[in-house]
Design a protein around this motif. Structure first.
Motif, PDB file in Angstrom:
ATOM      1  N   HIS A   1       0.836  -1.205   0.000  1.00  0.00           N
ATOM      2  CA  HIS A   1       0.000   0.000   0.000  1.00  0.00           C
ATOM      3  C   HIS A   1       0.874   1.259   0.000  1.00  0.00           C
ATOM      4  O   HIS A   1       2.106   1.175   0.100  1.00  0.00           O
TER       5      HIS A   1
ATOM      6  N   TYR B   1       5.871  -5.942   5.257  1.00  0.00           N
ATOM      7  CA  TYR B   1       4.478  -6.086   5.677  1.00  0.00           C
ATOM      8  C   TYR B   1       3.924  -7.447   5.245  1.00  0.00           C
ATOM      9  O   TYR B   1       2.981  -7.966   5.847  1.00  0.00           O
TER      10      TYR B   1
ATOM     11  N   HIS C   1      -2.607  -4.385  -2.697  1.00  0.00           N
ATOM     12  CA  HIS C   1      -3.482  -3.884  -1.637  1.00  0.00           C
ATOM     13  C   HIS C   1      -3.506  -2.361  -1.646  1.00  0.00           C
ATOM     14  O   HIS C   1      -2.460  -1.711  -1.665  1.00  0.00           O
TER      15      HIS C   1
ATOM     16  N   GLY D   1      -2.591   0.652   8.827  1.00  0.00           N
ATOM     17  CA  GLY D   1      -1.481   0.320   7.945  1.00  0.00           C
ATOM     18  C   GLY D   1      -0.106   0.574   8.513  1.00  0.00           C
ATOM     19  O   GLY D   1       0.896   0.203   7.914  1.00  0.00           O
TER      20      GLY D   1
ATOM     21  N   PHE E   1      -7.270  -2.643   6.472  1.00  0.00           N
ATOM     22  CA  PHE E   1      -6.173  -3.619   6.547  1.00  0.00           C
ATOM     23  C   PHE E   1      -6.685  -4.897   7.220  1.00  0.00           C
ATOM     24  O   PHE E   1      -6.159  -5.358   8.216  1.00  0.00           O
TER      25      PHE E   1
ATOM     26  N   GLY F   1      -4.352  -8.018   8.265  1.00  0.00           N
ATOM     27  CA  GLY F   1      -3.149  -7.778   9.066  1.00  0.00           C
ATOM     28  C   GLY F   1      -2.859  -8.880  10.071  1.00  0.00           C
ATOM     29  O   GLY F   1      -1.695  -9.181  10.347  1.00  0.00           O
TER      30      GLY F   1
END
Length: 264
Positions: A31, A38, A96, A158, A237, A240
């Motif tokens: 992102h 991530y 994403h 994020g 998100f 996550g």
């Protein structure tokens, strides 16, 4: 012997868990403001038949001191070259948020190459030609203060909340994030731009930026004019914490797309 193109590809593509016997390749696009790490958890959680490559944008992590990308198109050109140089064939591209726009443009550039994608997964992102995609991902934040931008990103989930407690970390994160937002603000997709592969859209029930109706508009840009929309619990998100429904769906998408099977 490694040639220059392969070395360049290594700057752009990180592989946290090499799987030499993998049958499928998933390429993940982070992102806005995001970095390759991530996706470390996703890479580890997927089955051994899926090898995950993650795009590492300039201006963060191992490429921290490089200038951030000036445009979405520039990024897509570079990533497409890296995938071809690495010899990746028929990958599934997963993007994403802002990453979905970069993945879309990369897929267009890979058309008629050995690396032509088997499928595109657009996660938490409105269709490229829809004004909401720019408003939510770029225009809505580009003119705000550092505090407002960081607060917004933390609210979406994020960025680790610990970052907000350390001024030196904020100074490292914000330049790349602002550059990403500026690139999104300038981005314009042609209304008739399409990708030559199936498109699957992942959206979250509580994501204010991507209502269900906006997710379906990806059909404008998909081969055949239709998309499969899959919804998950959570916010922007939503994956996550690596929820099992998300991982199962992603794994199924990768496997069926690579075999040329329609999404179920």
């Amino acid at each position: 012997m490694t040639h220059p193109g392969e070395r360049e590809a290594d700057r752009w593509l990180r592989c946290f868990h090499p799987r030499v016997s993998a049958e499928h390749t998933l390429v993940c696009f982070p992102h806005a403001g995001g970095a390759a790490s991530y996706y470390h958890g996703i890479s580890a959680a997927l089955a051994p038949d899926v090898e995950t490559l993650v795009v590492q944008y300039p201006g963060r992590e191992k490429r921290l001191f490089e200038e951030p990308a000036p445009s979405v198109e520039w990024l897509a050109d570079a990533v497409a070259r890296a995938l071809v140089a690495r010899g990746v064939q028929r990958p599934v591209l997963f993007g994403h948020s802002r990453g979905a726009i970069v993945a879309f443009e990369t897929a267009r550039r890979l058309h008629r190459t050995a690396g032509q994608p088997a499928a595109l997964v657009a996660s938490a992102c409105a269709a490229p030609s829809h004004p909401e995609a720019r408003r939510a991902l770029g225009d809505g934040l580009a003119g705000q203060s550092d505090t407002e931008v960081l607060t917004r990103l933390l609210g979406l989930g994020g960025t680790d909340a610990d970052v907000a407690q350390h001024a030196e970390l904020i100074e490292l994160v914000l330049p790349a994030l602002r550059a990403d937002l500026a690139a999104l603000t300038r981005y314009r997709a042609a209304p008739d731009a399409t990708v030559p592969c199936p498109v699957s859209v992942y959206a979250a029930d509580d994501d204010p930026d991507v209502p269900a109706a906006d997710a379906a508009l990806w059909g404008r840009h998909a081969a055949g004019g239709t998309v499969e929309v899959h919804r998950f619990e959570g916010g922007h998100f939503y994956f996550g914490s690596l929820p099992r429904p998300f991982l199962d769906r992603l794994q199924q998408t990768v496997r069926t797309a690579r075999k040329g099977i329609a999404f179920a």
